[in-house]
Design a protein around this motif. Structure first.
Motif, mmCIF file in Angstrom:
data_model
loop_
_atom_site.group_PDB
_atom_site.id
_atom_site.type_symbol
_atom_site.label_atom_id
_atom_site.label_comp_id
_atom_site.label_asym_id
_atom_site.label_seq_id
_atom_site.Cartn_x
_atom_site.Cartn_y
_atom_site.Cartn_z
ATOM 1 N N SER A 106 -21.212 36.904 54.997
ATOM 2 C CA SER A 106 -22.241 35.891 54.698
ATOM 3 C C SER A 106 -22.527 35.755 53.080
ATOM 4 C CB SER A 106 -23.414 36.130 55.414
ATOM 5 O OG SER A 106 -23.150 36.129 56.810
ATOM 6 N N VAL A 189 -26.554 26.878 55.659
ATOM 7 C CA VAL A 189 -27.339 27.247 56.865
ATOM 8 C C VAL A 189 -26.504 26.973 58.091
ATOM 9 C CG1 VAL A 189 -29.190 26.252 58.247
ATOM 10 C CG2 VAL A 189 -29.588 26.501 55.875
ATOM 11 N N PHE A 190 -25.585 25.863 58.257
ATOM 12 C CA PHE A 190 -24.717 25.851 59.087
ATOM 13 C C PHE A 190 -23.760 26.678 59.030
ATOM 14 C CE2 PHE A 190 -26.272 21.828 60.554
ATOM 15 C CZ PHE A 190 -25.583 21.473 61.472
ATOM 16 N N MET A 192 -24.079 29.859 58.354
ATOM 17 C CA MET A 192 -24.686 31.050 58.665
ATOM 18 C C MET A 192 -25.222 31.153 60.356
ATOM 19 S SD MET A 192 -27.697 32.121 56.151
ATOM 20 C CE MET A 192 -28.239 33.442 57.112
ATOM 21 N N ILE A 193 -25.411 29.933 60.860
ATOM 22 C CA ILE A 193 -25.512 29.973 62.205
ATOM 23 C C ILE A 193 -24.360 30.009 62.936
ATOM 24 C CG2 ILE A 193 -26.582 28.168 64.091
ATOM 25 C CD1 ILE A 193 -28.443 27.066 62.041
ATOM 26 N N ASP A 195 -20.524 27.897 63.124
ATOM 27 C CA ASP A 195 -20.096 26.383 63.545
ATOM 28 C C ASP A 195 -18.499 26.314 63.306
ATOM 29 O OD1 ASP A 195 -20.138 23.775 63.715
ATOM 30 O OD2 ASP A 195 -20.432 23.453 61.582
ATOM 31 N N SER A 264 -21.128 33.178 61.241
ATOM 32 C CA SER A 264 -21.882 34.350 62.125
ATOM 33 C C SER A 264 -22.318 33.766 63.590
ATOM 34 C CB SER A 264 -23.093 35.074 61.358
ATOM 35 O OG SER A 264 -22.628 35.756 60.187
ATOM 36 N N ILE A 265 -21.482 33.902 64.615
ATOM 37 C CA ILE A 265 -21.709 33.240 65.689
ATOM 38 C C ILE A 265 -22.448 34.695 66.643
ATOM 39 C CG2 ILE A 265 -20.957 32.505 67.791
ATOM 40 C CD1 ILE A 265 -18.900 31.090 66.072
ATOM 41 N N PRO A 316 -24.492 23.251 65.804
ATOM 42 C CA PRO A 316 -23.864 24.655 65.457
ATOM 43 C C PRO A 316 -23.745 25.312 66.787
ATOM 44 C CG PRO A 316 -25.716 24.089 64.034
ATOM 45 C CD PRO A 316 -25.853 23.149 65.139
ATOM 46 N N GLY A 318 -23.379 28.427 67.331
ATOM 47 C CA GLY A 318 -24.183 29.471 67.161
ATOM 48 C C GLY A 318 -25.462 29.388 68.097
ATOM 49 N N VAL A 319 -26.002 28.196 67.827
ATOM 50 C CA VAL A 319 -27.195 27.896 68.660
ATOM 51 C C VAL A 319 -26.861 27.841 70.229
ATOM 52 C CG1 VAL A 319 -28.818 26.024 69.086
ATOM 53 C CG2 VAL A 319 -28.225 26.370 66.949
ATOM 54 N N ALA A 322 -26.541 31.388 71.485
ATOM 55 C CA ALA A 322 -28.004 31.967 71.743
ATOM 56 C C ALA A 322 -28.749 31.383 72.770
ATOM 57 C CB ALA A 322 -28.806 31.910 70.486
#
Length: 339
Positions: A106, A189-190, A192-193, A195, A264-265, A316, A318-319, A322
């Protein structure tokens, strides 16, 4: 459980995982802001096998399959990395990000985005940052790699060093986000989340994933001993120090490959090994291929949901992992406590 019944149970699980893998890729090809019917999907697939895409359906299918296969190898490498990290640390709560390797990726990627690097430089910087942190951890905890870990199942120096390095990377990430201009902040931000919208099909993740998978399957018996009987591994003919070094190296390569591809997923490398261990037991000869298939299929399904649930806008991935991962993991913990 008798051997014949256990073998039949494992065969059923693997049959389901293969079917789930195929179904998730077909679902990804059918679903999108412009839906395709099964007949259109079949015609588009036949057109792609004959040559370049000329129709709208074939073009859509080509784009969706490329993204689905990228998602599959990313999820597969994360799940496989989680299996190896849990065996390395002898800790069921370990995941690919526990030692801060993703933090290094990251830092590299966000620094490149912040300073207006080219797109291809972002992936390269992420991969390089992850490997740099892995080498740092290896150097700082080298003596810990040579042992078998403590009797309570953890590797103290390695784990604590990883937590501290991850905290340092987190501080650098926060600093870059706080000074980033608005034009770059959303992309950072995308990333990091996590995508897959900007991920490109590349051969490197497949090469890394296939190579580590073959190594893991070849050493599955030794990994079983390292995970469950590390204190007496030498008496069973396993060089535990060398195996721990190789497990760390392979897990670092898998994490670097996955994070440089899609950011980062979270949760894939944690819940997929747990789910497969719950279904098949702790034998890594079964756990490794099962987690690889399950992780890849799960991420394909999650990405399909992410790009269709509020289409044409994309979430994303990653959302989604989660949102799905939290209740699934809590359910697994509840079932383990009941057992």
């Amino acid at each position: 459980m008798p051997a014949s019944r256990a073998k039949r149970h494992a065969s059923l699980i693997f049959g389901f995982l293969l079917l789930f893998t195929f179904a998730s890729i077909v679902f990804a090809g059918l679903t999108g802001s412009v839906a395709l019917s099964f007949s259109e999907l079949a015609d588009a697939a036949a057109e792609l096998m004959r040559g370049p895409a000329n129709s709208l359906a074939a073009s859509l299918l080509e784009l969706r399959l490329s993204r689905a296969f990228t998602g599959f190898i990313t999820g597969a490498t994360l799940a496989l990395s989680g299996v190896m990290m849990q065996a390395l640390l002898r800790n069921p709560l370990a995941d690919p990000y526990v030692l801060g390797i993703s933090g290094g990726a990251s830092v590299g990627a966000l620094a490149t985005i912040l300073f207006y690097g080219a797109f291809w430089m972002v992936d390269l910087a992420a991969f390089g940052g992850a490997l740099a942190v892995a080498l740092l951890l290896f150097g700082l905890a080298y003596r810990d790699f040579r042992g078998s870990g403590s009797s309570d199942g953890s590797a103290p120096v390695l784990l604590l060093t990883g937590v501290i390095v991850a905290s340092g990377c987190g501080a650098l990430i926060t600093l870059m986000l706080s000074v980033a201009p608005d034009s770059r902040l959303r992309g950072m931000v995308f990333w990091m989340i996590g995508d897959l919208s900007g991920a490109q099909s590349r051969y490197l993740p497949w090469v890394v994933g296939a190579g580590v998978f073959l190594f893991a399957m070849r050493n599955a018996r030794a990994i079983n001993i390292a995970a469950m009987h590390a204190d007496v591994a030498s008496t069973l003919g396993v060089n535990i120090g060398r195996l721990r070094q190789l497990l760390f190296l392979c897990s670092a390569l898998l994490t670097a490959s996955a994070v440089s591809t899609a950011g980062s997923i979270g949760f894939v490398g944690l819940i997929m090994p747990h789910a497969c261990r719950f279904a098949l037991g702790p034998d890594h000869r079964l756990l490794i291929p099962a987690a690889t298939l399950a992780g890849g299929s799960f991420l394909v399904l999650a990405d399909t949901i992410a790009r269709t649930v509020v289409a044409p806008q994309q979430l994303p991935v990653g959302v989604i992992t989660a949102v799905i991962g939290v209740p699934v993991f809590l359910l697994q913990l509840h079932q383990l406590r009941r057992r």
